[in-house]
Enzyme design. Structure first.
Site, PDB file in Angstrom:
ATOM      1  N   TRP B 102      79.645 -50.880 -19.824  1.00  0.00           N
ATOM      2  CA  TRP B 102      80.935 -50.181 -19.694  1.00  0.00           C
ATOM      3  C   TRP B 102      80.943 -49.243 -18.503  1.00  0.00           C
ATOM      4  CZ3 TRP B 102      84.814 -52.493 -21.693  1.00  0.00           C
ATOM      5  CH2 TRP B 102      84.618 -53.320 -22.815  1.00  0.00           C
ATOM      6  N   ASP B 173      83.877 -41.391 -21.104  1.00  0.00           N
ATOM      7  CA  ASP B 173      84.334 -42.494 -21.951  1.00  0.00           C
ATOM      8  C   ASP B 173      83.588 -42.367 -23.267  1.00  0.00           C
ATOM      9  OD1 ASP B 173      84.853 -44.796 -23.335  1.00  0.00           O
ATOM     10  OD2 ASP B 173      84.259 -46.166 -21.734  1.00  0.00           O
ATOM     11  N   LYS B 197      87.160 -48.014 -32.768  1.00  0.00           N
ATOM     12  CA  LYS B 197      85.819 -47.800 -33.294  1.00  0.00           C
ATOM     13  C   LYS B 197      85.898 -46.779 -34.435  1.00  0.00           C
ATOM     14  CE  LYS B 197      84.668 -49.694 -29.196  1.00  0.00           C
ATOM     15  NZ  LYS B 197      84.391 -51.107 -28.995  1.00  0.00           N
TER      16      LYS B 197
END
Lengths: 362, 362
Positions: B102, B173, B197
Site C-alpha cells: 500500500w 493511511d 476493515k
C-alpha cells in the site's frame, strides 16, 4: 410502522420487495454464513453478485458489447470531473446544453479543464423548456456534447435524444431518469447515473461507456478517476461499494419482474399523467412552470397559487403519510419525485390529498 | 445458518449486534416509515444519523476541535491522489516511508503531482520490518511525511507514531488499524481510512484533517477531491454514502459498549497474542516472516513449512467454518485478518484448527 409514501428526490423510495429480501438475508446471504457487507469483494460470492448485476443491466438496457459497464463511487458530481478528464484528449473544447442546476454544475467543473461552449440554454425563460435542437450551435470539433436528460431540481426532462455532429460523442447525465424508459444506448458515447434515484442506495455510480473512448485521459487524471483503469479491472481496481451494488442487483431483478423497462415506462407515464392532470385541472390552485412537452415524469414540480400555504401543504401532507414534498430551495414550491419504485397507490394518495387541500383552501 | 468465522482482509466481519440492529430496522428506521437507504441525505432523520456518527467518532478518538471529520467515498486509493493534490501547496516534494504494497501504491500516485522522496524502505528485507526512525532521511521542506501504519497485505504494523521534522505534517493511511488502539490525533496532520476493515461496509472513507491544511489544493484538483469543499459542506457537498455511514454509526456505538478503544485494544492484543503464540510454538510448522516488534495485530500473515499443504489448509479450515484465510497473491501463504469485530471465539477456533492441522500433517 406507519405507512409512508416518500417523494424524496434521492436517496429515494426503494421497492418494498427489494428491502424485504435484503432484510431477510442481511445476516446470511444464500447460506454463506456472511452478510453481503462482510464479504471480500474478490470472493466468489460477491463476484457472483456483481457479475449478475452487470448481466441484468446489460439485458434490461440492451447494452451493446462494445460498451463497458462500470460500478464506481462519487456520484454524478465526480463524473463532472471524470468526463472532461477522460474524454478531452487532444481536443480543446467541449459542447454542453444548459437546462438547469445540474447542467450548470457540470459546466462549471468542465471549465477547470476545457473551453466550454454552451450550445443552447433555456436560462432565458427560467429553464422551463428544452431549446429546439435545430437552434443548437454545435462544434464538429468538440470533444463531446454533454446534456442532462432530466433536471431533478427544475423538473425538466428531454423528450428526445440529441444528435451531435458526426464523430462527436454524446454524453448524458442520466441520474434521475436512468432505467425509467427505453433508450438506444448506441446513440451515446457515455451515460452516467448516480444510483440513488432509480438504481439503489447512494454511494454507487453507474457508467456505461463506449470502449473507443477509454484511452483519452489527460495526464493529470487521478488513477481513481480514470475510466480505463476501472474498465481493465472490471470495477475492482479497488474495493467497490459492495452493498449498494448488491441492492442495485436486487432492484434490477425487480425491474425485470415489472415487465422490464417497457413495463416500468408505462407505469411512469401513468403516474406522471395523474399528477399533471391534477395540477392542470385545479383551476390555477396548483401550477407547473415547465412547458408541457418538457415536464419531467420523474420529478413533478409545482407551485401553489397562494405561496403562504406552502408550509401547511407540507405539514398536512406529512400527517397523511406523504413526505419529502418540499421543492428544492433553488426553485421553491413543491416537488413530488416519483421514480420507478414509487407505487401508483402513492401517487393516487398524493392526488387525493392535493384535491382535498385545494378544496379546503381554494 | 452455519456459523462462520470470516478472516477476510476487508470488506470484513462486522459485529453481530450491529447487523442484527440494521436488520431489525431495515424497513423502518425509528418509526420514520423509511429505510435508511430511502432517506433524503438532507432530511432531519439522516442529519441525526451523520451528526451522531461524527460526534461518537470524535469522542472515541478524542479528536481535537481544530480537526475536521469528513465522510467521503473512493477508499484509500482515492486518498492517494487527494493527499498530494490537497497538501502539496507551494512545496515541490513529499516524504514517504515504504513498508509494502500500500505504501508503494501511495508513492506511485503521489509521483503524478510531486517529487517523492522515499525517506526509508524495508524492501531490502522483503518488508519484514519498519526501519529505525533515526535512519530516516526526512526533508524539512517536504509538503508532508506519509506512512502506512498497518500494511494489510504484508501484515506489518508500526509500533510507534513517527515524528516528522518541525512544521511537516504527518499523514497516515490508517485504513486497516483505524480504531484498533489509542492514538494521539494531535500528532497527525491528516489521517485517512477506508471503512471496510474496522468502521463499516465498503464505500465509505473517513478523513480526519487539521483545519490549517484545508487551503493548499492545487488548481487542477477536481472539486470532489477537494477537502475544503467537503469540510465547508459538512460532508454534504453531494449525496454521501448514506447507508455505509449509518452502519459506521452503529459500529461506533458498539465500540463504546466494548469499553471504547482502550477496551478494544486490549482484546486485539489478546487475539493477536494467541495467534502468534500458536505460530511460534508450532516447531516451525507455521512461521511468520515479520520481525517480532512489527507483527500486525490486525492481519496475521504466516506460512506453512510445507507449502504443498496450502490448499488443504484452506479447504479443511473452510469445513470448520473458518473462511478467507488464503494470503494475498503478492505475499502468498496465509493471512488471518482479526479486526475489532472478530470475536475471540473465532481466533480460538482458528488456533485449535491450526494445532490440529499441524498435528495431523506435521
Amino acid at each position: 410502522m406507519a405507512k409512508v409514501y416518500n417523494f424524496s428526490s434521492g436517496p429515494a423510495v426503494l421497492p418494498h420487495s427489494v428491502l424485504a429480501e435484503a432484510q431477510s438475508e442481511l445476516l446470511d446471504w444464500h447460506g454463506s454464513g456472511m452478510s453481503v457487507m462482510e464479504m471480500s469483494h474478490r470472493g466468489k460470492e460477491f463476484m457472483e453478485i456483481i457479475h449478475d448485476a452487470e448481466h441484468d443491466l446489460r439485458r434490461l438496457m440492451a447494452i451493446p458489447e462494445n460498451y463497458r459497464v462500470l460500478f464506481l463511487q462519487g456520484g454524478a458530481s465526480q463524473q463532472f470531473s471524470m468526463v472532461p478528464l477522460n474524454l478531452l484528449g487532444e481536443k480543446k473544447s467541449v459542447d454542453v446544453v444548459n437546462t438547469g442546476h445540474w447542467s450548470k454544475l457540470a459546466i462549471k467543473e468542465a471549465k477547470h479543464y476545457a473551453k466550454v461552449n454552451v450550445v443552447a440554454s433555456s436560462e432565458d425563460r427560467n429553464f422551463s423548456y428544452v431549446p429546439a435542437e435545430d437552434t443548437w450551435q454545435c462544434d464538429p470539433n468538440a470533444a463531446y456534447l454533454h446534456y442532462t436528460s432530466n433536471e431533478t431540481i427544475g423538473g425538466l426532462q428531454f423528450p428526445f435524444v440529441p444528435t451531435p455532429p458526426e464523430g462527436v460523442p454524446l454524453v448524458c447525465d442520466m441520474s434521475s431518469e436512468f432505467l425509467s424508459h427505453e433508450i438506444d444506448v448506441n446513440r451515446f458515447g457515455l451515460i452516467y447515473a448516480g444510483a440513488q434515484k432509480n438504481i439503489g442506495p447512494s454511494g454507487l455510480t453507474v457508467v456505461i461507456v463506449r470502449e473507443d473512448l477509454l484511452d483519452r485521459a489527460l495526464r493529470i487524471t487521478p488513477t481513481m478517476l480514470n475510466y480505463r483503469v476501472h474498465a481493465d479491472a472490471d470495477s475492482m481496481y479497488n474495493t467497490p461499494a459492495t452493498f449498494p451494488i448488491y441492492i442495485a442487483g436486487l432492484v434490477l431483478k425487480w425491474i425485470e419482474e415489472q415487465g422490464g423497462i417497457k413495463g416500468i415506462a408505462a407505469r411512469n407515464e401513468e403516474k406522471a399523467g395523474l399528477l399533471y392532470h391534477t395540477i392542470d385541472s385545479s383551476g390555477g390552485f396548483y401550477s407547473s412552470h415547465i412547458e408541457t412537452p418538457f415536464r419531467s415524469k420523474m420529478n413533478v414540480t409545482f407551485r401553489l397559487r397562494d405561496e403562504s400555504l406552502n408550509d401547511s401543504f407540507v405539514s398536512e401532507a406529512k400527517k397523511n403519510g406523504l413526505v419529502q414534498l418540499k421543492g428544492h430551495r433553488v426553485v421553491g414550491g413543491m416537488r413530488a419525485s416519483i421514480y420507478n419504485a414509487m407505487p401508483i397507490e402513492g401517487v393516487k394518495s398524493l392526488v387525493h390529498f392535493m384535491q382535498d387541500f385545494a378544496r379546503q383552501h381554494g
